[in-house]
Design an enzyme around this catalytic site. Sequence first.
Site, PDB file in Angstrom:
ATOM      1  N   TYR A 155     -21.338  -4.881  -0.051  1.00 24.47           N
ATOM      2  CA  TYR A 155     -20.790  -3.598  -0.476  1.00 24.47           C
ATOM      3  C   TYR A 155     -21.426  -2.448   0.299  1.00 24.47           C
ATOM      4  O   TYR A 155     -20.740  -1.511   0.728  1.00 24.47           O
ATOM      5  CB  TYR A 155     -20.996  -3.390  -1.970  1.00 24.47           C
ATOM      6  CG  TYR A 155     -20.495  -2.043  -2.452  1.00 24.47           C
ATOM      7  CD1 TYR A 155     -19.152  -1.700  -2.330  1.00 24.47           C
ATOM      8  CD2 TYR A 155     -21.364  -1.109  -3.008  1.00 24.47           C
ATOM      9  CE1 TYR A 155     -18.685  -0.465  -2.760  1.00 24.47           C
ATOM     10  CE2 TYR A 155     -20.905   0.117  -3.442  1.00 24.47           C
ATOM     11  CZ  TYR A 155     -19.565   0.441  -3.312  1.00 24.47           C
ATOM     12  OH  TYR A 155     -19.113   1.663  -3.736  1.00 24.47           O
ATOM     13  N   ARG A 162     -16.755   2.037   6.207  1.00 24.17           N
ATOM     14  CA  ARG A 162     -15.696   2.953   5.787  1.00 24.17           C
ATOM     15  C   ARG A 162     -15.897   4.330   6.409  1.00 24.17           C
ATOM     16  O   ARG A 162     -14.945   4.932   6.935  1.00 24.17           O
ATOM     17  CB  ARG A 162     -15.664   3.047   4.262  1.00 24.17           C
ATOM     18  CG  ARG A 162     -14.716   4.110   3.729  1.00 24.17           C
ATOM     19  CD  ARG A 162     -14.501   3.997   2.232  1.00 24.17           C
ATOM     20  NE  ARG A 162     -15.723   3.932   1.450  1.00 24.17           N
ATOM     21  CZ  ARG A 162     -15.761   3.737   0.133  1.00 24.17           C
ATOM     22  NH1 ARG A 162     -14.637   3.558  -0.539  1.00 24.17           N
ATOM     23  NH2 ARG A 162     -16.907   3.695  -0.518  1.00 24.17           N
ATOM     24  N   TYR A 214     -25.264   9.850  -4.411  1.00 26.56           N
ATOM     25  CA  TYR A 214     -26.209   8.840  -4.892  1.00 26.56           C
ATOM     26  C   TYR A 214     -27.485   8.857  -4.053  1.00 26.56           C
ATOM     27  O   TYR A 214     -27.441   9.066  -2.836  1.00 26.56           O
ATOM     28  CB  TYR A 214     -25.593   7.448  -4.784  1.00 26.56           C
ATOM     29  CG  TYR A 214     -24.750   7.031  -5.970  1.00 26.56           C
ATOM     30  CD1 TYR A 214     -24.528   7.863  -7.059  1.00 26.56           C
ATOM     31  CD2 TYR A 214     -24.161   5.774  -5.993  1.00 26.56           C
ATOM     32  CE1 TYR A 214     -23.765   7.467  -8.128  1.00 26.56           C
ATOM     33  CE2 TYR A 214     -23.384   5.360  -7.067  1.00 26.56           C
ATOM     34  CZ  TYR A 214     -23.190   6.215  -8.130  1.00 26.56           C
ATOM     35  OH  TYR A 214     -22.435   5.820  -9.201  1.00 26.56           O
ATOM     36  N   ARG A 227     -14.512  10.722  -8.305  1.00 27.13           N
ATOM     37  CA  ARG A 227     -14.361   9.954  -9.544  1.00 27.13           C
ATOM     38  C   ARG A 227     -12.912   9.896 -10.021  1.00 27.13           C
ATOM     39  O   ARG A 227     -12.509   8.955 -10.700  1.00 27.13           O
ATOM     40  CB  ARG A 227     -15.227  10.562 -10.642  1.00 27.13           C
ATOM     41  CG  ARG A 227     -16.712  10.528 -10.362  1.00 27.13           C
ATOM     42  CD  ARG A 227     -17.264   9.114 -10.370  1.00 27.13           C
ATOM     43  NE  ARG A 227     -18.716   9.116 -10.213  1.00 27.13           N
ATOM     44  CZ  ARG A 227     -19.449   8.025 -10.066  1.00 27.13           C
ATOM     45  NH1 ARG A 227     -18.871   6.837 -10.056  1.00 27.13           N
ATOM     46  NH2 ARG A 227     -20.756   8.112  -9.936  1.00 27.13           N
ATOM     47  N   GLU A 334     -15.279  -3.187 -15.081  1.00 29.92           N
ATOM     48  CA  GLU A 334     -14.881  -1.933 -14.436  1.00 29.92           C
ATOM     49  C   GLU A 334     -13.413  -1.714 -14.750  1.00 29.92           C
ATOM     50  O   GLU A 334     -12.634  -2.671 -14.815  1.00 29.92           O
ATOM     51  CB  GLU A 334     -15.107  -1.998 -12.928  1.00 29.92           C
ATOM     52  CG  GLU A 334     -14.716  -0.737 -12.176  1.00 29.92           C
ATOM     53  CD  GLU A 334     -15.115  -0.783 -10.697  1.00 29.92           C
ATOM     54  OE1 GLU A 334     -14.242  -0.495  -9.856  1.00 29.92           O
ATOM     55  OE2 GLU A 334     -16.275  -1.116 -10.420  1.00 29.92           O
TER      56      GLU A 334
END
Length: 340
Positions: A155, A162, A214, A227, A334
């Site tokens: 991840y 990305r 983060y 979000r 999730e």
Amino acid sequence: MSSTIHSVSASPVISSSPGPALFRACYAPAAARDAALADPRTLAVFGFSHGQPPCADPRWLQVPLAEHGPAQIEIWQGAGKVEHGVRDGVRWSATDAVLFGAIEMDEIDGDIESAAADSYALMSGFLTHCGFPHLLRTWNYLDAVTEGEGDQERYRRFCVGRVRGLRELDEAALPAATCIGRFDGVRRLQVYWLAAREPGLPLENPRQVSAFRYPRQYGPQSPSFSRALLPPPATGLPLLQSGTAAIVGHVSQHTGSLTEQLDETLTNLQSLVDAARLQRPALPATLGAESVLKVYVRRADDLAAIAARMAELPGAPPFIVLHAEVCRAELLVEIEGLHG
């Protein structure tokens, strides 16, 4: 006005007069796939559990995640005729106001970072020339998302790739997003998205630290998504809620407790609805019949329990429960949503 395709620099340009376009998302029995694809208003159809025969229609995407209960498909439809095709490795379809795109890219020697970089570079180039330059929402599915230690976790490498592919990172315009792990052992990255002619409004959850802020402990590149996102009204799209889990601040909550994690996740989704209604008060006040929820569950043995809890929710929101790997090893569930 119906959309038309022109070739410019080997990339598609979809040109038409922008105007209001309604959007509908629903779940249906898997046997309805061909009928859905025969409908000229269909923008995309997604299958999950294995068993569907192959289909060359660019609006069809199989995401191999085992599901709880009878096999279902997810259907997206617009208000008028949808144009669709394949160009430069991108499968696409479009109404006058909304573009769906999809890329599937095999990893070379398990290099998820390069697969992510190449996929997002391809997406970015496509969006530059297609007439729908504003990315609203992305979905990302890859095998074994939490495999690897420390910064070599898949991840974390995906997040690095990305951003490499996007080339530019505007934190004020990040799309909503999902990144989920499959259990199929196939090292192929699946990316699909929604884009529009005009930008949407990214939203953050006041209960959480923005993912793009983060701290370093979560990897060399923070996750690059909002979000949630309020799409432009002309698209007719609902509130687009990112994949949401039991995180408060930036810390995972309720380790080992499935029930408490589910409750915290639903609280976070409601917090996003509350934030969206400050900007668009006409949105429904709570999750319910005007929501469409997709629930990802890490442990196969928990699928039935989660499905039972979801079926008890007030307002009876439509939902599907899928066996999938959440991007933090301690997180058991999730949920993502389309709301409104």
